[in-house]
Design a protein around this motif. Structure first.
Motif, mmCIF file in Angstrom:
data_model
loop_
_atom_site.group_PDB
_atom_site.id
_atom_site.type_symbol
_atom_site.label_atom_id
_atom_site.label_comp_id
_atom_site.label_asym_id
_atom_site.label_seq_id
_atom_site.Cartn_x
_atom_site.Cartn_y
_atom_site.Cartn_z
ATOM 1 N N THR A 171 0.751 -1.026 0.020
ATOM 2 C CA THR A 171 0.054 -0.096 0.102
ATOM 3 C C THR A 171 0.963 1.288 -0.008
ATOM 4 O O THR A 171 2.089 1.225 0.470
ATOM 5 C CB THR A 171 -0.904 0.032 1.179
ATOM 6 O OG1 THR A 171 -0.110 0.292 2.255
ATOM 7 C CG2 THR A 171 -1.673 -1.298 1.400
ATOM 8 N N PRO A 172 0.333 2.443 -0.539
ATOM 9 C CA PRO A 172 0.937 3.870 -0.510
ATOM 10 C C PRO A 172 1.676 4.035 1.023
ATOM 11 O O PRO A 172 2.666 4.612 1.204
ATOM 12 C CB PRO A 172 0.210 4.826 -0.862
ATOM 13 C CG PRO A 172 -0.819 3.975 -2.067
ATOM 14 C CD PRO A 172 -0.843 2.471 -1.201
ATOM 15 N N GLU A 173 0.646 3.659 1.842
ATOM 16 C CA GLU A 173 1.213 4.115 3.243
ATOM 17 C C GLU A 173 2.243 3.267 3.747
ATOM 18 O O GLU A 173 3.146 3.873 4.541
ATOM 19 C CB GLU A 173 -0.122 3.825 4.291
ATOM 20 C CG GLU A 173 -1.258 4.719 4.013
ATOM 21 C CD GLU A 173 -2.093 4.462 2.935
ATOM 22 O OE1 GLU A 173 -3.229 4.999 2.554
ATOM 23 O OE2 GLU A 173 -2.022 3.304 2.176
ATOM 24 N N THR B 9 8.349 13.147 -0.702
ATOM 25 C CA THR B 9 7.068 14.263 -0.923
ATOM 26 C C THR B 9 6.464 14.129 -2.141
ATOM 27 O O THR B 9 5.194 14.121 -2.251
ATOM 28 C CB THR B 9 7.941 15.759 -0.665
ATOM 29 O OG1 THR B 9 8.382 15.557 0.900
ATOM 30 C CG2 THR B 9 6.617 16.766 -0.684
ATOM 31 N N VAL B 10 7.362 13.870 -3.122
ATOM 32 C CA VAL B 10 6.807 13.982 -4.428
ATOM 33 C C VAL B 10 6.143 12.712 -4.911
ATOM 34 O O VAL B 10 5.212 12.540 -5.437
ATOM 35 C CB VAL B 10 8.108 14.128 -5.732
ATOM 36 C CG1 VAL B 10 7.628 14.029 -6.891
ATOM 37 C CG2 VAL B 10 8.334 15.752 -5.344
ATOM 38 N N TYR B 11 6.964 11.504 -4.639
ATOM 39 C CA TYR B 11 6.485 10.145 -5.306
ATOM 40 C C TYR B 11 5.036 9.834 -4.410
ATOM 41 O O TYR B 11 4.225 9.393 -5.120
ATOM 42 C CB TYR B 11 7.475 9.054 -5.217
ATOM 43 C CG TYR B 11 8.588 9.194 -6.205
ATOM 44 C CD1 TYR B 11 8.470 7.991 -7.304
ATOM 45 C CD2 TYR B 11 9.261 10.250 -6.472
ATOM 46 C CE1 TYR B 11 9.114 7.887 -8.206
ATOM 47 C CE2 TYR B 11 10.068 10.208 -7.489
ATOM 48 C CZ TYR B 11 10.088 9.109 -8.612
ATOM 49 O OH TYR B 11 10.978 9.125 -9.557
ATOM 50 N N ARG C 260 1.260 9.582 -5.470
ATOM 51 C CA ARG C 260 0.566 8.571 -4.902
ATOM 52 C C ARG C 260 -0.769 9.087 -4.311
ATOM 53 O O ARG C 260 -1.746 8.481 -3.955
ATOM 54 C CB ARG C 260 1.384 7.865 -3.971
ATOM 55 C CG ARG C 260 2.550 6.918 -4.332
ATOM 56 C CD ARG C 260 1.858 5.648 -4.840
ATOM 57 N NE ARG C 260 3.046 4.681 -5.032
ATOM 58 C CZ ARG C 260 3.272 4.056 -6.084
ATOM 59 N NH1 ARG C 260 2.453 4.234 -7.250
ATOM 60 N NH2 ARG C 260 4.347 3.283 -6.194
ATOM 61 N N GLY C 261 -0.762 10.418 -3.987
ATOM 62 C CA GLY C 261 -1.961 11.294 -3.224
ATOM 63 C C GLY C 261 -2.006 10.815 -2.016
ATOM 64 O O GLY C 261 -3.308 11.115 -1.329
ATOM 65 N N LEU C 262 -0.980 10.631 -1.272
ATOM 66 C CA LEU C 262 -1.087 10.514 0.307
ATOM 67 C C LEU C 262 -1.081 12.161 0.916
ATOM 68 O O LEU C 262 -0.614 12.828 0.162
ATOM 69 C CB LEU C 262 0.002 9.822 1.006
ATOM 70 C CG LEU C 262 0.131 8.298 0.738
ATOM 71 C CD1 LEU C 262 1.558 7.732 1.206
ATOM 72 C CD2 LEU C 262 -1.091 7.758 1.020
ATOM 73 N N PRO C 263 -1.754 12.376 2.077
ATOM 74 C CA PRO C 263 -1.965 13.437 2.718
ATOM 75 C C PRO C 263 -0.619 14.046 2.761
ATOM 76 O O PRO C 263 0.297 13.573 3.437
ATOM 77 C CB PRO C 263 -2.710 13.303 3.889
ATOM 78 C CG PRO C 263 -3.486 11.928 3.912
ATOM 79 C CD PRO C 263 -2.568 11.202 2.855
ATOM 80 N N LEU C 264 -0.209 15.476 2.159
ATOM 81 C CA LEU C 264 1.024 15.879 2.329
ATOM 82 C C LEU C 264 1.457 16.235 3.761
ATOM 83 O O LEU C 264 2.592 16.368 4.108
ATOM 84 C CB LEU C 264 1.288 17.201 1.355
ATOM 85 C CG LEU C 264 1.352 17.223 -0.138
ATOM 86 C CD1 LEU C 264 0.991 18.334 -0.926
ATOM 87 C CD2 LEU C 264 2.496 16.090 -0.356
ATOM 88 N N ASP D 214 12.193 -1.967 -11.976
ATOM 89 C CA ASP D 214 11.815 -2.212 -10.763
ATOM 90 C C ASP D 214 10.390 -1.717 -10.386
ATOM 91 O O ASP D 214 9.835 -1.179 -11.388
ATOM 92 C CB ASP D 214 12.837 -1.680 -9.373
ATOM 93 C CG ASP D 214 13.177 -0.090 -9.778
ATOM 94 O OD1 ASP D 214 11.934 0.481 -9.943
ATOM 95 O OD2 ASP D 214 14.243 0.270 -9.349
ATOM 96 N N ARG D 215 9.803 -1.638 -9.182
ATOM 97 C CA ARG D 215 8.631 -1.416 -9.027
ATOM 98 C C ARG D 215 8.468 0.149 -9.196
ATOM 99 O O ARG D 215 7.312 0.499 -10.165
ATOM 100 C CB ARG D 215 8.284 -1.629 -7.562
ATOM 101 C CG ARG D 215 7.716 -2.784 -7.197
ATOM 102 C CD ARG D 215 7.479 -2.798 -5.868
ATOM 103 N NE ARG D 215 6.127 -2.128 -5.485
ATOM 104 C CZ ARG D 215 6.207 -0.881 -4.685
ATOM 105 N NH1 ARG D 215 7.184 -0.357 -4.082
ATOM 106 N NH2 ARG D 215 5.014 -0.330 -4.408
ATOM 107 N N MET D 216 9.194 1.141 -9.035
ATOM 108 C CA MET D 216 9.039 2.519 -9.261
ATOM 109 C C MET D 216 9.137 2.611 -10.678
ATOM 110 O O MET D 216 8.455 3.591 -11.489
ATOM 111 C CB MET D 216 10.143 3.073 -8.502
ATOM 112 C CG MET D 216 9.811 3.029 -6.918
ATOM 113 S SD MET D 216 8.309 3.144 -6.384
ATOM 114 C CE MET D 216 8.046 4.836 -6.461
#
Length: 219
Positions: A72-74, A112-114, A119-123, A164-166
């Motif tokens: 997960t992004p988290e 911060t960027v990725y 990914r859209g996580l809260p900044l 790779d994944r990224m």
């Protein structure tokens, strides 16, 4: 070197390189390291995630391990932060205290960027976690190699190696990454400098050298 030697040594310089996959960071880091060493500087190049035994295990999980495919992004955010917390305390701080010029291939701005902007996580959460991981240790200068996402995308896919994944993210993801770096550079112009990565490596290196000389007069 004893603790007393560390305290009495001139402080080093902390520089980070940022940018999307395929932007040419590795080339510029190599050129800069060679020139700094030729100028008599002690130089250490580190990477994120990685740079320590703990960090390299985290890097494998984040980029190559099959177990990371459903991450997960988290969880991704927290793993990057764990690697960062380790490298700051185990490597970066002691090296700087000993007068070493530390070059880092990615640091907190990547997260911060990725993870935040792409990914859209809260900044706010991303920044708080970054602050905890770094404990106030920030690069004195961050160089962002800016390149058209389509060109960078073609570069990484033209290598023929397994991505790779990224690196395997879709083009739309890298477009968000580029926009994110540009936004950061606009918000923090004193620390982050945006460089046109579409130029020749020699031209980019020359600009980088001029920037470092203006910030670090011992070079």
């Amino acid at each position: 070197m004893t603790n007393a030697d560390l305290l009495n040594s001139p402080r080093g310089f902390f520089l980070s390189f940022e940018g999307s996959e395929g932007c040419g960071k590795s080339t510029q880091i190599h050129l800069l390291r060679e020139r700094l060493e030729a100028a008599g500087k002690r130089v250490e190049v580190l990477r994120e995630p990685g740079g320590t035994a703990v960090g390299e295990e985290i890097r494998h999980l984040l980029q190559h391990a099959k177990a990371g495919e459903g991450m997960t992004p988290e969880a991704e955010l927290l793993l990057f932060a764990a690697s960062r917390a380790q490298i700051v305390r185990e490597k970066i701080r002691p090296l700087l205290a000993g007068g070493t010029f530390v070059i880092l291939d990615r640091f907190l701005d990547s997260t911060t960027v990725y993870q935040g902007m792409a990914r859209g996580l809260p900044l706010e959460s991303v920044r708080a976690i970054n602050a905890f991981a770094t404990g106030g240790t920030l690069p004195e200068l961050t160089l962002v190699l800016d390149m058209d996402p389509a060109c960078a995308y073609q570069r990484i896919h033209a290598t023929g190696r397994e991505l790779d994944r990224m690196e395997s993210q879709p083009l739309a993801f890298f477009e968000k990454v580029r926009a994110g770096y540009r936004q950061l550079a606009q918000a923090e112009p004193e620390r982050l400098r945006l460089l046109d990565a579409a130029r020749t490596p020699e031209t980019i290196h020359s600009e980088i050298w001029d920037l470092i000389q203006s910030r670090h007069h011992a070079v």
